[in-house]
Design a protein around this motif. Structure first.
Motif, short mmCIF file in Angstrom:
data_model
loop_
_atom_site.label_atom_id
_atom_site.label_comp_id
_atom_site.label_asym_id
_atom_site.label_seq_id
_atom_site.Cartn_x
_atom_site.Cartn_y
_atom_site.Cartn_z
N LEU A 51 42.34 50.13 8.67
CA LEU A 51 42.47 48.63 8.62
C LEU A 51 41.60 48.10 9.64
O LEU A 51 41.76 48.59 10.73
CB LEU A 51 43.84 48.10 8.79
CG LEU A 51 44.10 46.61 9.21
CD1 LEU A 51 43.67 45.76 8.17
CD2 LEU A 51 45.14 46.32 9.99
N ASN A 52 40.41 47.36 9.13
CA ASN A 52 39.59 46.73 10.41
C ASN A 52 39.96 45.23 10.51
O ASN A 52 40.03 44.59 9.38
CB ASN A 52 38.19 46.84 9.71
CG ASN A 52 37.02 46.48 10.86
OD1 ASN A 52 37.19 45.28 11.36
ND2 ASN A 52 36.45 47.24 11.20
N PRO A 53 40.55 45.05 11.50
CA PRO A 53 41.14 43.80 11.72
C PRO A 53 40.19 42.64 12.07
O PRO A 53 40.18 41.37 12.23
CB PRO A 53 41.63 43.92 13.24
CG PRO A 53 41.11 44.90 13.94
CD PRO A 53 40.45 45.72 13.00
N TYR A 54 38.58 42.98 12.03
CA TYR A 54 37.62 41.88 11.91
C TYR A 54 36.72 41.55 10.86
O TYR A 54 35.76 41.59 10.76
CB TYR A 54 36.49 42.55 13.02
CG TYR A 54 37.18 42.88 14.43
CD1 TYR A 54 37.55 41.81 15.28
CD2 TYR A 54 37.22 44.18 14.80
CE1 TYR A 54 38.22 42.08 16.53
CE2 TYR A 54 37.81 44.24 16.13
CZ TYR A 54 38.32 43.57 16.86
OH TYR A 54 38.78 43.79 18.19
N GLY A 55 37.65 41.31 9.94
CA GLY A 55 37.00 40.98 8.72
C GLY A 55 36.00 39.72 8.60
O GLY A 55 34.97 39.93 8.32
N PRO A 56 36.64 38.48 9.01
CA PRO A 56 35.74 37.37 9.30
C PRO A 56 34.47 37.69 10.11
O PRO A 56 33.23 37.27 9.87
CB PRO A 56 36.47 36.49 9.97
CG PRO A 56 38.01 36.64 9.60
CD PRO A 56 37.90 38.27 9.44
N GLU A 57 34.66 38.34 11.22
CA GLU A 57 33.44 38.56 12.09
C GLU A 57 32.30 39.42 11.44
O GLU A 57 31.23 39.39 11.74
CB GLU A 57 34.17 39.44 13.42
CG GLU A 57 34.92 38.33 14.15
CD GLU A 57 36.39 38.16 13.82
OE1 GLU A 57 37.12 37.73 14.65
OE2 GLU A 57 36.84 38.80 12.81
N ILE A 58 32.96 40.62 10.60
CA ILE A 58 31.94 41.56 10.26
C ILE A 58 31.31 40.64 9.08
O ILE A 58 30.27 41.12 8.89
CB ILE A 58 32.75 42.56 9.73
CG1 ILE A 58 33.09 43.45 11.18
CG2 ILE A 58 31.87 43.64 9.11
CD1 ILE A 58 33.63 44.88 11.14
N LEU A 59 32.11 40.11 8.03
CA LEU A 59 31.56 39.69 6.87
C LEU A 59 31.10 38.33 6.65
O LEU A 59 30.16 38.11 5.99
CB LEU A 59 32.44 39.91 5.75
CG LEU A 59 32.98 41.23 5.42
CD1 LEU A 59 34.11 41.25 4.34
CD2 LEU A 59 32.05 42.36 5.06
N GLU A 60 31.61 37.62 7.67
CA GLU A 60 31.11 36.05 7.75
C GLU A 60 30.20 35.65 8.80
O GLU A 60 29.36 34.71 9.04
CB GLU A 60 32.37 35.12 7.66
CG GLU A 60 32.76 35.08 6.51
CD GLU A 60 34.20 34.16 6.22
OE1 GLU A 60 34.53 33.84 5.09
OE2 GLU A 60 34.79 33.98 7.24
N GLY A 61 30.77 36.39 9.92
CA GLY A 61 29.87 36.14 11.33
C GLY A 61 28.78 37.24 11.56
O GLY A 61 27.96 37.01 12.67
#
Length: 198
Positions: A51-61
């Motif tokens: 599980l990567n907890p940084y979905g928004p940071e990696i894919l949107e940011g």
């Protein structure tokens, strides 16, 4: 079609039929019981994936450059204000960047994301990829990373459950924790091999 994924470190294996786990056990036993299965031999250990907890940071940011843009942007992911400038200048880059970001996640054994994705093109990419969405942990482990520390392993595989897992070229789980997710050699989602490192 049956596919038998076997690992060298401990001789364990998972038999996959379609999108589901058909059987778990020692490779020798499963191979003997299912001689018609296609066999994929991997180095290291088989895990339920990360599980990567940084979905928004990696894919949107983060902007994940197209290899054809290497002269302009390089090949490494771009974050912060520079990524925001790229997306502001051309919002259509968001979906393509997210597709490349998902491939980077797969290359690190990620099968699940946490964090709310707000941009429609990114959400669509993540949903189509087969990534599972999970609740974000209370305390995030540290800086945004494709290999966050500590690693968050998902619950174990189960017969009849989804064929979703990752293989890492390490000796055991403590070795995986020490060396990180970049040791991934294969990621399977929905019974499909979505990443193969070797």
């Amino acid at each position: 079609m049956l596919t038998l994924h076997a690992t060298a470190a401990d001789g364990s294996a998972v038999l996959v039929e379609g999108e589901r786990v058909k059987a778990l056990g020692p490779y020798e036993e499963l191979a003997a019981a299912h001689p018609q299965a296609r066999v994929r031999n991997w180095p290291g250990i088989l895990t339920p994936g990360l599980l990567n907890p940084y979905g928004p940071e990696i894919l949107e940011g983060t902007y994940h450059p197209d290899p054809r843009e290497a002269d302009r942007y390089g090949t490494a992911p771009i974050g912060g204000e520079r990524a925001r400038e790229i997306f502001r200048a051309d919002p259509s880059r968001l979906g393509a960047s997210a597709r490349r970001g998902v491939q980077r996640l797969f290359a690190h054994g990620t099968v699940a994301l946490a964090g709310e994705l707000r941009a429609k093109p990114v959400l669509e990419v993540a949903q189509r990829s087969g990534l599972v969405f999970a609740a974000r942990p209370d305390g995030l482990p540290g800086p945004v990373s494709l290999s966050p520390k500590p690693l968050v392993l998902l619950p174990g595989l189960a017969v009849g459950g989804p064929a979703r897992f990752a293989v890492f070229d390490v000796a055991d789980r403590p070795d995986l924790v020490r060396r990180g997710a970049s040791t991934c050699v294969a990621t399977v989602i929905g019974g499909r091999l979505v990443y193969r490192g070797r």
